[in-house]
Design a protein around this motif. Structure first.
Motif, mmCIF file in Angstrom:
data_model
loop_
_atom_site.group_PDB
_atom_site.id
_atom_site.type_symbol
_atom_site.label_atom_id
_atom_site.label_comp_id
_atom_site.label_asym_id
_atom_site.label_seq_id
_atom_site.Cartn_x
_atom_site.Cartn_y
_atom_site.Cartn_z
ATOM 1 N N ILE A 151 0.918 -1.362 0.102
ATOM 2 C CA ILE A 151 0.123 -0.167 0.099
ATOM 3 C C ILE A 151 0.711 1.296 -0.034
ATOM 4 C CG2 ILE A 151 -1.640 1.325 1.302
ATOM 5 C CD1 ILE A 151 -2.909 -1.352 2.275
ATOM 6 N N ALA A 152 2.128 1.183 0.683
ATOM 7 C CA ALA A 152 2.768 2.429 0.676
ATOM 8 C C ALA A 152 3.630 2.742 -0.475
ATOM 9 C CB ALA A 152 3.848 2.312 2.155
ATOM 10 N N GLU A 153 4.002 1.725 -1.092
ATOM 11 C CA GLU A 153 4.359 1.652 -2.424
ATOM 12 C C GLU A 153 3.830 2.348 -3.453
ATOM 13 O OE1 GLU A 153 5.937 -2.135 -3.413
ATOM 14 O OE2 GLU A 153 7.831 -2.006 -2.249
ATOM 15 N N LYS A 154 2.320 1.873 -3.511
ATOM 16 C CA LYS A 154 1.280 2.692 -4.364
ATOM 17 C C LYS A 154 1.154 3.903 -3.967
ATOM 18 C CE LYS A 154 -1.354 -1.767 -5.344
ATOM 19 N NZ LYS A 154 -2.658 -2.403 -5.172
ATOM 20 N N LEU A 155 1.376 4.457 -2.603
ATOM 21 C CA LEU A 155 1.247 5.734 -2.450
ATOM 22 C C LEU A 155 2.208 6.591 -2.733
ATOM 23 C CD1 LEU A 155 -1.033 5.383 0.952
ATOM 24 C CD2 LEU A 155 -1.720 6.175 -1.370
ATOM 25 N N GLY A 156 3.387 6.050 -3.111
ATOM 26 C CA GLY A 156 4.737 6.522 -3.491
ATOM 27 C C GLY A 156 5.625 6.727 -2.067
ATOM 28 N N LEU A 157 5.332 6.066 -0.980
ATOM 29 C CA LEU A 157 5.999 6.174 0.100
ATOM 30 C C LEU A 157 7.334 5.460 0.367
ATOM 31 C CD1 LEU A 157 3.260 6.370 2.757
ATOM 32 C CD2 LEU A 157 4.285 8.316 1.606
ATOM 33 N N LYS A 158 8.474 5.563 0.777
ATOM 34 C CA LYS A 158 9.651 5.110 0.993
ATOM 35 C C LYS A 158 9.466 4.008 1.862
ATOM 36 C CE LYS A 158 14.477 5.655 1.938
ATOM 37 N NZ LYS A 158 15.546 6.661 2.185
ATOM 38 N N THR A 159 9.634 2.656 1.443
ATOM 39 C CA THR A 159 9.819 1.453 2.423
ATOM 40 C C THR A 159 10.833 0.755 2.418
ATOM 41 O OG1 THR A 159 9.092 0.060 0.600
ATOM 42 C CG2 THR A 159 7.184 1.448 1.710
ATOM 43 N N ILE A 160 12.018 1.223 1.848
ATOM 44 C CA ILE A 160 13.280 0.429 1.995
ATOM 45 C C ILE A 160 14.257 1.484 2.301
ATOM 46 C CG2 ILE A 160 15.208 -0.667 0.512
ATOM 47 C CD1 ILE A 160 13.256 -1.298 -1.546
ATOM 48 N N PRO A 161 14.660 0.887 3.510
ATOM 49 C CA PRO A 161 16.072 1.875 4.104
ATOM 50 C C PRO A 161 17.262 1.884 3.268
ATOM 51 C CG PRO A 161 16.049 -0.264 5.307
ATOM 52 C CD PRO A 161 14.893 -0.336 4.384
ATOM 53 N N PRO A 162 18.199 2.969 3.440
ATOM 54 C CA PRO A 162 19.426 2.905 2.607
ATOM 55 C C PRO A 162 20.096 1.602 2.700
ATOM 56 C CG PRO A 162 19.167 4.787 3.938
ATOM 57 C CD PRO A 162 17.958 4.154 4.481
ATOM 58 N N ARG A 163 20.840 1.328 1.557
ATOM 59 C CA ARG A 163 21.466 0.262 1.248
ATOM 60 C C ARG A 163 22.576 0.146 2.193
ATOM 61 N NH1 ARG A 163 21.834 -3.829 -2.707
ATOM 62 N NH2 ARG A 163 20.572 -2.562 -3.785
ATOM 63 N N VAL A 164 22.901 -0.888 2.909
ATOM 64 C CA VAL A 164 23.996 -1.136 3.745
ATOM 65 C C VAL A 164 25.123 -1.755 3.178
ATOM 66 C CG1 VAL A 164 24.895 -1.887 5.865
ATOM 67 C CG2 VAL A 164 22.652 -1.281 5.700
ATOM 68 N N ASP A 165 26.329 -0.930 3.127
ATOM 69 C CA ASP A 165 27.653 -1.497 2.501
ATOM 70 C C ASP A 165 28.455 -2.059 3.361
ATOM 71 O OD1 ASP A 165 29.731 -2.068 0.792
ATOM 72 O OD2 ASP A 165 30.320 0.124 0.076
ATOM 73 N N LEU A 166 28.393 -3.575 3.414
ATOM 74 C CA LEU A 166 28.869 -4.314 4.577
ATOM 75 C C LEU A 166 30.459 -4.217 4.397
ATOM 76 C CD1 LEU A 166 26.727 -7.456 4.690
ATOM 77 C CD2 LEU A 166 26.561 -5.518 6.043
ATOM 78 N N ASP A 167 31.177 -4.151 3.127
ATOM 79 C CA ASP A 167 32.442 -4.124 3.085
ATOM 80 C C ASP A 167 33.250 -3.049 3.599
ATOM 81 O OD1 ASP A 167 32.224 -6.720 1.916
ATOM 82 O OD2 ASP A 167 32.149 -5.855 -0.354
#
Length: 478
Positions: free
Chosen positions: A460-476
């Motif tokens: 539902i949030a993606e259809k409303l254009g809301l951000k649901t994925i946090p920033p990518r974590v660079d483990l290296d």
């Protein structure tokens, strides 16, 4: 709660003498003497606590044996006293359990304060009597009574001021003589062996049992002779109120009642208020007093605290997740926990009271941790590029053991509360039942329902254009 104390009220007919009330008091003491759990008691007549002394009222404070030395609870003892006290025909006698929450022992479970700024005493008497009759028909209410009593016998002494001035008897002399001889006033003092003693004067009871006998009192006139009081004053017997009560600067009358053993106050209070509103005439209003007032105020405070706790938990998680979407998934554990808590209260025969409300607030902070573990792990997987459904499956598989371990630890920590025994166990069992039931129910369904809720909320949030994925974590680089 079992506090090891019983409070007994004796209400004899208005105008009863101290000797009449004392005979009733002796019967009450005889009943308490037969109860093995009673350790001590204090009895008095006409103490005048919170008002003028009234010889038609008596009080008995009873102390029970310590909890570990008796087999019956205080509530069971009080329930057994009801039929025995009702068999006393001379007066209304009832035993009550002392209220908790710093309430006075004299406060009844339900106090309906009828108030008006324009109604007369007869209106209060008529309305109080009607309300008392209606409340006595309500199942679960006992000891219904009213303090609007206009039938108290009294004597008005009318002084003939012209006659008293002619013979030189001041009105103050008449009043002082009545005070000393009728109400046992202090007249003087004397010192004996370095100790001071008061001289208290009073007529013998046989000389003040009839209003006409007041005329036989002699006072000194201006020329030094003694004249009978009947020559300057007249005693008029009449019926009137023993006291005039006020509440919020308005004339008031209180109709009180107690809740029968095994009946919850919250079950009968709405019906009581409904009956009062039904017969309340124009110009009157109602206020709550005693334990019922504390019950309503504390219930509202618990609900407000619960709402504030929900808001605080949501805002804290929004700051941690850097999103207003994912806390919604976590907050869905609250209705799951509340459902389990209510089922536990029903199965353990507890009520939704102040203590179980405190348990609900405690439960709010305990159950959200399971959903936080799932949501946080799913967010981390999605931040690494994993798709939604695989991330949820991996979160449930990986976090199953930590969720189970923390939940079992919390449940076992609350079990002693749920199984508490001894004095004051009623409050602890209510808190423990809520925590144990809520944690068990929410733990069983968190791993099934929270991933589904997470999926729906994210879509539902993606259809409303809301951000649901946090920033990518660079483990290296980390």
């Amino acid at each position: 709660e079992d506090r090891g104390e019983i409070f007994t009220i004796i209400s004899a007919p208005q105008g009863s003498t101290a000797a009449y009330t004392d005979r009733v008091l002796r019967q009450v003491e005889a009943i308490y003497r037969e109860i093995p759990e009673v350790r001590r008691w204090f009895a008095a007549i006409g103490l005048g606590i919170g008002g003028a002394p009234d010889p038609s009222n008596g009080l008995v404070f009873v102390g029970l044996e310590p909890w570990e030395e008796r087999d019956r609870k205080q509530q069971d003892i009080v329930a057994g006293l009801f039929p025995r006290f009702m068999a006393i025909p001379e007066a209304l006698v009832f035993a009550v359990n002392p209220p908790s929450l710093a309430q006075s022992s004299r406060n009844s479970d339900i106090g309906l304060i009828l108030k008006s700024s324009s109604a007369g005493l007869d209106d209060f008497q008529r309305l109080s009597e009607e309300l008392v009759q209606r409340l006595r028909e309500v199942p679960g209410l006992v000891n219904v009574d009213s303090d609007a009593r206009l039938e108290s016998p009294q004597v008005d002494v009318v002084v003939d001021r012209e006659r008293s001035a002619d013979i030189g008897v001041p009105v103050s002399t008449v009043a002082e003589s009545l005070r000393l001889l009728v109400s046992q006033g202090r007249a003087d003092e004397f010192i004996l062996r370095n100790k001071q003693y008061d001289v208290v004067m009073a007529l013998s009871s046989r000389y003040r049992s009839l209003p006409e006998q007041l005329g036989e009192i002699h006072v000194r006139s201006g020329d030094g002779s003694m004249v009978p009081l009947s020559s300057v004053a007249t005693a008029i017997p009449k019926i009137g109120p023993a006291s005039l009560n006020h509440y919020d600067l308005e004339r008031a009358a209180t109709v009180s009642a107690n809740v029968a053993p095994g009946v919850a106050l919250g079950d009968v209070l709405p019906q009581t208020l409904g009956l009062a509103e039904e017969i309340l005439p124009e110009g009157f209003s109602i206020a709550l007093g005693g334990v019922s007032r504390e019950f309503v105020e504390s219930t509202g405070a618990v609900y407000l605290t619960f709402v504030i706790a929900l808001m605080v938990v949501y805002l804290v998680m929004a700051a941690q997740f850097e999103s207003f979407v994912h806390p919604l998934t976590v907050m869905f554990t609250v209705p799951l926990a509340a459902t389990g808590a209510l089922l536990a209260l029903r199965l353990t025969d507890n009520t939704l009271n102040l203590y179980s409300g405190i348990g609900m607030i405690l439960l709010l902070g305990l159950v959200t941790k399971n959903a936080i573990l799932l949501v946080d792990f799913a967010n981390q997987d999605r931040a690494r590029g994993e798709r939604l459904i695989p991330a949820l499956k991996q979160a449930g598989h990986t976090r199953f053991r930590p969720i189970l371990m923390t939940s079992v630890t919390s449940i076992l920590g609350a079990v002693p509360l749920a199984l508490a025994t001894g004095a004051g166990a009623e409050s602890r069992r209510a808190i423990g039942a809520v925590v144990v039931g809520g944690l068990i129910f929410s733990t069983l369904f968190t791993l099934l329902i929270i991933p589904a809720v997470y999926y729906v909320v994210v879509r539902i949030a993606e259809k409303l254009g809301l951000k649901t994925i946090p920033p990518r974590v660079d483990l290296d680089s980390a």
